[in-house]
Design a protein around this motif. Structure first.
Motif, PDB file in Angstrom:
ATOM      1  N   ASP A 185       0.857  -1.191   0.000  1.00 59.42           N
ATOM      2  CA  ASP A 185       0.000   0.000   0.000  1.00 59.42           C
ATOM      3  C   ASP A 185       0.897   1.246   0.000  1.00 59.42           C
ATOM      4  O   ASP A 185       2.109   1.141   0.243  1.00 59.42           O
ATOM      5  N   GLY A 223      -6.288   6.923   3.300  1.00 59.16           N
ATOM      6  CA  GLY A 223      -6.764   5.538   3.260  1.00 59.16           C
ATOM      7  C   GLY A 223      -5.868   4.652   2.417  1.00 59.16           C
ATOM      8  O   GLY A 223      -5.853   3.431   2.578  1.00 59.16           O
ATOM      9  N   ARG A 231     -10.627  -7.418   6.956  1.00 61.35           N
ATOM     10  CA  ARG A 231     -11.269  -7.321   5.631  1.00 61.35           C
ATOM     11  C   ARG A 231     -10.180  -7.033   4.609  1.00 61.35           C
ATOM     12  O   ARG A 231      -9.024  -6.811   4.957  1.00 61.35           O
ATOM     13  N   GLY A 275      -7.916  -4.935   2.160  1.00 66.55           N
ATOM     14  CA  GLY A 275      -7.460  -3.549   2.203  1.00 66.55           C
ATOM     15  C   GLY A 275      -7.972  -2.792   0.988  1.00 66.55           C
ATOM     16  O   GLY A 275      -8.265  -3.382  -0.049  1.00 66.55           O
ATOM     17  N   ASP A 276      -8.075  -1.505   1.116  1.00 63.84           N
ATOM     18  CA  ASP A 276      -8.456  -0.650   0.013  1.00 63.84           C
ATOM     19  C   ASP A 276      -7.357   0.405  -0.107  1.00 63.84           C
ATOM     20  O   ASP A 276      -7.161   1.178   0.833  1.00 63.84           O
ATOM     21  N   GLU A 318      -5.461  -2.141  -1.780  1.00 62.16           N
ATOM     22  CA  GLU A 318      -4.774  -3.398  -2.093  1.00 62.16           C
ATOM     23  C   GLU A 318      -5.704  -4.356  -2.837  1.00 62.16           C
ATOM     24  O   GLU A 318      -5.289  -5.092  -3.736  1.00 62.16           O
TER      25      GLU A 318
HETATM   26  N1  GLY Z   1      -5.135   0.401   2.661  1.00 64.84           N
HETATM   27  C1  GLY Z   1      -5.203   0.140   4.024  1.00 64.84           C
HETATM   28  C2  GLY Z   1      -6.518  -0.209   4.533  1.00 64.84           C
HETATM   29  O1  GLY Z   1      -7.406  -0.605   3.806  1.00 64.84           O
HETATM   30  O2  GLY Z   1      -6.694  -0.119   5.737  1.00 64.84           O
END
Ligand code: GLY
Ligand code: AMP
Length: 439
Positions: free
Chosen positions: A226, A240, A301, A303-304, A306
């Motif tokens: 990330d 984020g 959950r 990752g966002d 990722e």
């Molecule tokens: N990219 C990190 C998260 O989803 O917490």
């Protein structure tokens, strides 16, 4: 492999609901839509890009409360619910859905503590010999200041609870640590900051590893990296996540196997010992320090962003595997294959992100058809004139695959040039760790 195994669950798995509205959920819906046996994928509430994909649509009941969503699942005869974000997981949405007889991918409230309480996660790590930084937990500012005084080194200050990625302050000096302690106890993070973790500061490259678990067994996904900081060169405030790539070459297959044994399996065993049947993603954020890998955080959950980099690498068995996890029978699922490709994701944010994202700007995207390119939507919506407009901080994730990371990033950055909206900004150096940046 026996045929019934490659087609596991597909006779029953026709309708899926994904809970969430971000780029993560958009990419999960896209990956599931590739499976020809699945008839319909709803995303609740979804975003302006949900309906871009075959068989995908937004589900927007009049109310977003749990009862209404459960009722909608029953009415639509949903066979599998996938819960994307941490908040509904921490609040026990999966428990309530299971009680209502639904099949859910996402941990119960007890399991979600892995992310929702840093103190709980730390204890689980200690109990199971999972390597992590030294820490102290306290509910009192005076205590925290005493610990800092005694340790006499800058510490990392973390709110115990969910703070939308903003609850961690990495301090360079003791003075800064004092300031962060004052801030965390000032109520800035609400009840998330009632309990505070003081952590030894560790150093090294960061990488994330993921497992899908059915509560008994797990399968490991390719690692990803990330980029949390807003600006090039890892400068600016935490966000984020501004981009990602997978599989992260920082760890090879053997390392991943070792990390599975050192971290992922003991985590699952620890959860089992607490009588928690953990169905969902175990995400471990690691720092590779000089004295070995250490866990800096768990998420419950995907990752966002990722997830957006990972989804294009998933083999067609992905839907079956999630369904098997949700039913607690991963052993019956086909082996999940991964595409042998490099996947690159760059996030385009809105003006003012992360402090004060501007909304309502029209997004112009020139059409493009290339199976190695995806534009996943996050903070977007469709207005009354059918224009796509910005509606949040992270707007789009542009994802591309190639035989090398250089090629994948070239494709992703090329695609970004065909998109514009007022105040659009993105990092130009995502993947700098592993590519030759020519600019
Ligand atoms: N990219 C990190 C998260 O989803 O917490
Ligand atoms: P988190 O919200 O837990 O992911 O933490 C945000 C970021 O803070 C991580 O990605 C790390 O870069 C950094 N961080 C967290 N814990 C530590 C630590 N103990 N030492 C150094 N950096 C840390």
């Amino acid at each position: 492999m026996a045929k019934n195994q490659t087609t596991y669950g597909l006779r029953e798995l026709k309708k899926i609901l994904v809970i969430g509205s971000g780029g993560r959920e958009n990419s999960i819906a896209w990956a599931l839509s590739k499976n020809t046996s699945i008839e319909q994928i709803y995303v609740c509430p979804g975003n302006g890009g949900t309906a871009n994909f075959d068989k995908c649509s937004c589900l927007r009941p009049t109310s977003q409360d749990e009862k209404t969503i459960i009722f909608e699942c029953q009415r639509l005869q949903i066979n599998l619910v996938i819960i994307g974000p941490e908040l509904p997981l921490a609040e026990g949405l999966a428990n309530k859905m299971r009680e209502a007889g639904l099949t859910v991918f996402g941990p119960c409230k007890e399991g979600a503590q892995l992310e929702a309480s840093k103190d709980w996660a730390k204890k689980l790590m200690i109990e199971n010999n999972i390597p992590t930084a030294k820490y102290w937990t306290t509910c009192s500012k005076e205590d925290a200041l005493k610990i800092l005084d005694k340790f006499n080194q800058p510490l990392v200050i973390k709110a115990d609870g969910l703070a939308a990625g903003k609850g961690v302050t990495v301090c360079e000096t003791i003075e800064e640590s004092k300031g962060a302690i004052n801030e965390v106890f000032s109520g800035k993070f609400g009840s998330a900051g009632d309990k505070v973790i003081l952590e030894e500061k560790i150093e090294g490259p960061e990488v994330s590893i993921f497992a899908l678990s059915d509560g008994e067994k797990l399968i490991v996904l390719p690692p990803a990296q990330d980029h949390k900081r807003l600006l090039d060169g890892d400068k600016g405030p935490n966000t984020g996540g501004m981009g990602a790539y997978a599989p992260a070459p920082l760890i090879n297959e053997k390392d991943l196997q070792d990390l599975t044994e050192l971290i992922l399996m003991p985590t699952l065993e620890g959860l089992k010992r607490k009588k928690i049947k953990y169905i969902g993603v175990i995400y471990a954020g690691l720092m590779l320090t000089a004295s070995g890998p250490k866990v800096i955080e768990f998420n419950c959950r995907f990752g966002d962003p990722e997830c957006q980099a990972l989804m294009p690498l998933m083999g067609e068995e992905f839907a079956s595997v999630l369904f098997a996890c949700a039913r607690g029978e991963l052993e019956k699922a086909p082996i999940l294959s991964f595409k042998d490709s490099c996947s690159a994701c760059v996030v385009a944010a809105s003006k003012g992100y992360p402090e004060k994202p501007q909304k309502g700007d029209q997004i112009n995207i020139h059409p493009e058809s290339n199976s190695a390119l995806q534009v996943f939507h996050a903070g977007t919506t469709i207005d009354q004139f059918d224009n796509i407009i910005t509606s949040g901080g992270r707007v789009l994730s542009v994802v591309a695959q190639g035989e090398s990371f250089d090629k994948a990033f070239e494709l992703a950055y090329g695609r970004l040039k065909q998109i514009n909206y007022d105040g659009m900004h993105f990092r130009k150096d995502i993947g700098y760790q592993i590519r030759n940046i020519l600019t």
